[in-house]
Design a protein around this motif. Sequence first.
Motif, PDB file in Angstrom:
ATOM      1  N   PHE A  63     100.428 -40.816 -16.421  1.00  0.00           N
ATOM      2  CA  PHE A  63     101.937 -40.101 -15.634  1.00  0.00           C
ATOM      3  C   PHE A  63     101.893 -38.700 -15.789  1.00  0.00           C
ATOM      4  CE2 PHE A  63     103.539 -44.489 -17.119  1.00  0.00           C
ATOM      5  CZ  PHE A  63     102.961 -45.323 -15.861  1.00  0.00           C
ATOM      6  N   LEU A  64     101.390 -38.206 -16.902  1.00  0.00           N
ATOM      7  CA  LEU A  64     101.465 -36.733 -17.195  1.00  0.00           C
ATOM      8  C   LEU A  64     100.389 -36.142 -16.475  1.00  0.00           C
ATOM      9  CD1 LEU A  64     102.687 -34.668 -18.813  1.00  0.00           C
ATOM     10  CD2 LEU A  64     100.955 -34.919 -20.797  1.00  0.00           C
ATOM     11  N   LYS A  65      99.275 -36.458 -16.360  1.00  0.00           N
ATOM     12  CA  LYS A  65      98.214 -36.103 -15.205  1.00  0.00           C
ATOM     13  C   LYS A  65      98.733 -35.794 -13.713  1.00  0.00           C
ATOM     14  CE  LYS A  65      93.448 -36.013 -14.605  1.00  0.00           C
ATOM     15  NZ  LYS A  65      93.122 -34.605 -15.133  1.00  0.00           N
ATOM     16  N   ASN A  66      99.546 -36.754 -13.403  1.00  0.00           N
ATOM     17  CA  ASN A  66     100.114 -36.832 -11.986  1.00  0.00           C
ATOM     18  C   ASN A  66     101.273 -35.894 -11.968  1.00  0.00           C
ATOM     19  OD1 ASN A  66      98.085 -38.589 -10.539  1.00  0.00           O
ATOM     20  ND2 ASN A  66      99.165 -40.223 -11.554  1.00  0.00           N
ATOM     21  N   ALA A  67     102.140 -35.724 -13.066  1.00  0.00           N
ATOM     22  CA  ALA A  67     103.373 -34.828 -13.024  1.00  0.00           C
ATOM     23  C   ALA A  67     102.975 -33.471 -13.425  1.00  0.00           C
ATOM     24  CB  ALA A  67     104.334 -35.715 -13.662  1.00  0.00           C
ATOM     25  N   ALA A  68     102.389 -32.920 -14.160  1.00  0.00           N
ATOM     26  CA  ALA A  68     102.339 -31.778 -14.893  1.00  0.00           C
ATOM     27  C   ALA A  68     101.618 -30.927 -14.045  1.00  0.00           C
ATOM     28  CB  ALA A  68     101.526 -31.780 -16.109  1.00  0.00           C
ATOM     29  N   GLU A  69     101.493 -29.626 -14.281  1.00  0.00           N
ATOM     30  CA  GLU A  69     101.049 -28.611 -13.551  1.00  0.00           C
ATOM     31  C   GLU A  69      99.220 -28.847 -13.430  1.00  0.00           C
ATOM     32  OE1 GLU A  69      99.718 -23.919 -14.728  1.00  0.00           O
ATOM     33  OE2 GLU A  69     101.722 -24.333 -14.309  1.00  0.00           O
ATOM     34  N   PHE A  70      98.713 -29.220 -14.913  1.00  0.00           N
ATOM     35  CA  PHE A  70      97.433 -29.592 -15.006  1.00  0.00           C
ATOM     36  C   PHE A  70      97.229 -29.981 -16.344  1.00  0.00           C
ATOM     37  CE2 PHE A  70      93.246 -28.660 -17.002  1.00  0.00           C
ATOM     38  CZ  PHE A  70      92.393 -29.061 -16.125  1.00  0.00           C
ATOM     39  N   VAL A  71      96.471 -31.189 -16.529  1.00  0.00           N
ATOM     40  CA  VAL A  71      96.184 -31.872 -17.563  1.00  0.00           C
ATOM     41  C   VAL A  71      94.763 -32.329 -17.635  1.00  0.00           C
ATOM     42  CG1 VAL A  71      96.343 -33.909 -18.935  1.00  0.00           C
ATOM     43  CG2 VAL A  71      98.233 -32.910 -17.685  1.00  0.00           C
ATOM     44  N   GLY A  72      93.792 -31.578 -18.761  1.00  0.00           N
ATOM     45  CA  GLY A  72      92.564 -31.885 -18.916  1.00  0.00           C
ATOM     46  C   GLY A  72      92.315 -33.218 -19.291  1.00  0.00           C
ATOM     47  N   GLU A  73      90.698 -33.410 -19.789  1.00  0.00           N
ATOM     48  CA  GLU A  73      90.234 -34.793 -20.213  1.00  0.00           C
ATOM     49  C   GLU A  73      90.881 -35.043 -21.805  1.00  0.00           C
ATOM     50  OE1 GLU A  73      88.095 -36.623 -17.990  1.00  0.00           O
ATOM     51  OE2 GLU A  73      89.160 -35.194 -16.618  1.00  0.00           O
ATOM     52  N   ASN A  74      91.059 -36.089 -21.869  1.00  0.00           N
ATOM     53  CA  ASN A  74      91.201 -36.731 -23.518  1.00  0.00           C
ATOM     54  C   ASN A  74      92.329 -35.927 -23.898  1.00  0.00           C
ATOM     55  OD1 ASN A  74      90.566 -38.213 -25.657  1.00  0.00           O
ATOM     56  ND2 ASN A  74      89.461 -36.516 -26.649  1.00  0.00           N
ATOM     57  N   VAL A  75      93.466 -36.157 -23.358  1.00  0.00           N
ATOM     58  CA  VAL A  75      95.033 -35.689 -23.741  1.00  0.00           C
ATOM     59  C   VAL A  75      95.689 -36.774 -24.448  1.00  0.00           C
ATOM     60  CG1 VAL A  75      97.182 -34.597 -23.112  1.00  0.00           C
ATOM     61  CG2 VAL A  75      95.047 -33.541 -22.548  1.00  0.00           C
ATOM     62  N   SER A  76      95.911 -36.788 -25.715  1.00  0.00           N
ATOM     63  CA  SER A  76      96.591 -37.845 -26.091  1.00  0.00           C
ATOM     64  C   SER A  76      98.007 -37.346 -26.516  1.00  0.00           C
ATOM     65  CB  SER A  76      95.779 -38.326 -27.727  1.00  0.00           C
ATOM     66  OG  SER A  76      96.740 -38.792 -28.417  1.00  0.00           O
ATOM     67  N   VAL A  77      99.040 -38.342 -25.960  1.00  0.00           N
ATOM     68  CA  VAL A  77     100.544 -37.762 -26.120  1.00  0.00           C
ATOM     69  C   VAL A  77     100.805 -39.281 -26.787  1.00  0.00           C
ATOM     70  CG1 VAL A  77     102.785 -37.403 -25.062  1.00  0.00           C
ATOM     71  CG2 VAL A  77     100.335 -36.458 -23.901  1.00  0.00           C
ATOM     72  N   GLN A  78     101.492 -38.936 -28.107  1.00  0.00           N
ATOM     73  CA  GLN A  78     101.589 -40.065 -28.950  1.00  0.00           C
ATOM     74  C   GLN A  78     103.201 -40.545 -28.608  1.00  0.00           C
ATOM     75  OE1 GLN A  78      99.555 -41.807 -31.293  1.00  0.00           O
ATOM     76  NE2 GLN A  78      98.152 -40.262 -30.261  1.00  0.00           N
ATOM     77  N   PRO A  79     103.557 -41.734 -29.124  1.00  0.00           N
ATOM     78  CA  PRO A  79     104.989 -42.192 -28.647  1.00  0.00           C
ATOM     79  C   PRO A  79     105.980 -41.200 -29.321  1.00  0.00           C
ATOM     80  CG  PRO A  79     103.394 -43.885 -29.698  1.00  0.00           C
ATOM     81  CD  PRO A  79     102.909 -42.610 -29.817  1.00  0.00           C
ATOM     82  N   GLY A  80     107.078 -41.146 -28.770  1.00  0.00           N
ATOM     83  CA  GLY A  80     108.199 -40.387 -29.200  1.00  0.00           C
ATOM     84  C   GLY A  80     108.082 -38.903 -28.998  1.00  0.00           C
ATOM     85  N   VAL A  81     107.166 -38.545 -27.870  1.00  0.00           N
ATOM     86  CA  VAL A  81     106.990 -37.073 -27.482  1.00  0.00           C
ATOM     87  C   VAL A  81     107.971 -36.903 -26.428  1.00  0.00           C
ATOM     88  CG1 VAL A  81     105.812 -35.363 -26.679  1.00  0.00           C
ATOM     89  CG2 VAL A  81     104.842 -36.756 -28.495  1.00  0.00           C
ATOM     90  N   TYR A  82     108.766 -35.792 -26.469  1.00  0.00           N
ATOM     91  CA  TYR A  82     109.905 -35.091 -25.568  1.00  0.00           C
ATOM     92  C   TYR A  82     108.929 -34.270 -24.823  1.00  0.00           C
ATOM     93  CZ  TYR A  82     113.381 -38.377 -26.907  1.00  0.00           C
ATOM     94  OH  TYR A  82     114.005 -39.528 -27.198  1.00  0.00           O
ATOM     95  N   LEU A  83     108.857 -34.433 -23.473  1.00  0.00           N
ATOM     96  CA  LEU A  83     108.166 -33.404 -22.607  1.00  0.00           C
ATOM     97  C   LEU A  83     109.275 -33.073 -21.445  1.00  0.00           C
ATOM     98  CD1 LEU A  83     104.495 -34.887 -22.363  1.00  0.00           C
ATOM     99  CD2 LEU A  83     105.135 -32.917 -23.783  1.00  0.00           C
ATOM    100  N   LEU A  84     109.628 -31.711 -21.601  1.00  0.00           N
ATOM    101  CA  LEU A  84     110.271 -31.330 -20.267  1.00  0.00           C
ATOM    102  C   LEU A  84     109.862 -30.438 -19.429  1.00  0.00           C
ATOM    103  CD1 LEU A  84     112.028 -32.282 -22.971  1.00  0.00           C
ATOM    104  CD2 LEU A  84     114.163 -31.234 -22.009  1.00  0.00           C
ATOM    105  N   ASN A  85     110.221 -30.325 -18.133  1.00  0.00           N
ATOM    106  CA  ASN A  85     109.743 -29.471 -17.251  1.00  0.00           C
ATOM    107  C   ASN A  85     108.210 -29.523 -17.144  1.00  0.00           C
ATOM    108  OD1 ASN A  85     112.606 -28.320 -16.168  1.00  0.00           O
ATOM    109  ND2 ASN A  85     112.388 -27.892 -18.629  1.00  0.00           N
ATOM    110  N   VAL A  86     107.550 -30.501 -16.933  1.00  0.00           N
ATOM    111  CA  VAL A  86     106.340 -30.740 -17.142  1.00  0.00           C
ATOM    112  C   VAL A  86     105.511 -30.064 -15.769  1.00  0.00           C
ATOM    113  CG1 VAL A  86     106.084 -32.521 -18.755  1.00  0.00           C
ATOM    114  CG2 VAL A  86     105.963 -33.248 -16.175  1.00  0.00           C
ATOM    115  N   GLN A  87     106.371 -29.819 -14.918  1.00  0.00           N
ATOM    116  CA  GLN A  87     105.483 -29.062 -13.742  1.00  0.00           C
ATOM    117  C   GLN A  87     105.007 -27.819 -14.146  1.00  0.00           C
ATOM    118  OE1 GLN A  87     108.851 -29.792 -14.007  1.00  0.00           O
ATOM    119  NE2 GLN A  87     110.062 -28.162 -13.653  1.00  0.00           N
ATOM    120  N   ASN A  88     105.477 -27.237 -15.274  1.00  0.00           N
ATOM    121  CA  ASN A  88     104.983 -26.039 -15.610  1.00  0.00           C
ATOM    122  C   ASN A  88     104.324 -26.114 -16.742  1.00  0.00           C
ATOM    123  OD1 ASN A  88     106.570 -24.703 -13.500  1.00  0.00           O
ATOM    124  ND2 ASN A  88     108.593 -24.886 -15.139  1.00  0.00           N
ATOM    125  N   LEU A  89     103.583 -27.166 -17.195  1.00  0.00           N
ATOM    126  CA  LEU A  89     102.881 -27.407 -18.354  1.00  0.00           C
ATOM    127  C   LEU A  89     101.602 -27.704 -17.992  1.00  0.00           C
ATOM    128  CD1 LEU A  89     102.903 -28.120 -21.525  1.00  0.00           C
ATOM    129  CD2 LEU A  89     103.241 -30.489 -20.920  1.00  0.00           C
TER     130      LEU A  89
END
Length: 188
Positions: free
Chosen positions: A51-77
């Motif tokens: 979901f993050l890879k499809n929503a963020a500006e760019f997401v590389g390989e092997n990115v781990s977002v653990q439970p309970g992380v709040y990510l806001l304005n991911v279009q600029n991440l």
Amino acid sequence: MTGRESFKKYHPIIAVLGMFFSVFGRKGNLFLLKGFRHTSGKVGLVLRYVFLKNAAEFVGENVSVQPGVYLLNVQNLHLGNNVSIHPMCYIDAKGGIKIGNEVSIAHGSSILSTNHDWTDRRVPIKYNTVQLEKVIIEDDVWIGCGVRILAGVHVGSRSVIAAGSVVNKDVEPNTVVVGVPAKMVKTI
């Protein structure tokens, strides 16, 4: 099996999931990212990645977002390869956040790319304009638990930010910083 090995092994499945969920667009994937914020286990890790890879500006390989992380304005991440973001982190990329490769962000940390202005005395500070300032974290950085990185900061490569530090100024490459506000204590 390490996270990198698991990612390589299951990359074809992850890629298919990414293509499938891409039909929901950025907004749909952002909605799903929020909905699966607290899902634990490998399923949660994979879905948040997709979901993050499809929503963020760019997401590389092997990115781990653990439970309970709040990510806001991911279009600029922008996240590089082999990035881990541990539970209870808060990242607001409204002003832009770029995180390089091989970065570990320990639990309970915050990265902010906004700041309140307080120049208009006619209105309360919380209603003054918001300043947007990009945060850049270069490659090979370890961010300890409970760290606060404030808007406009540039963290140099191969740096360590000690637990509980508040970073309000740039961090030189190859250094360890500690404290409130964070100060360099040694070079690596």
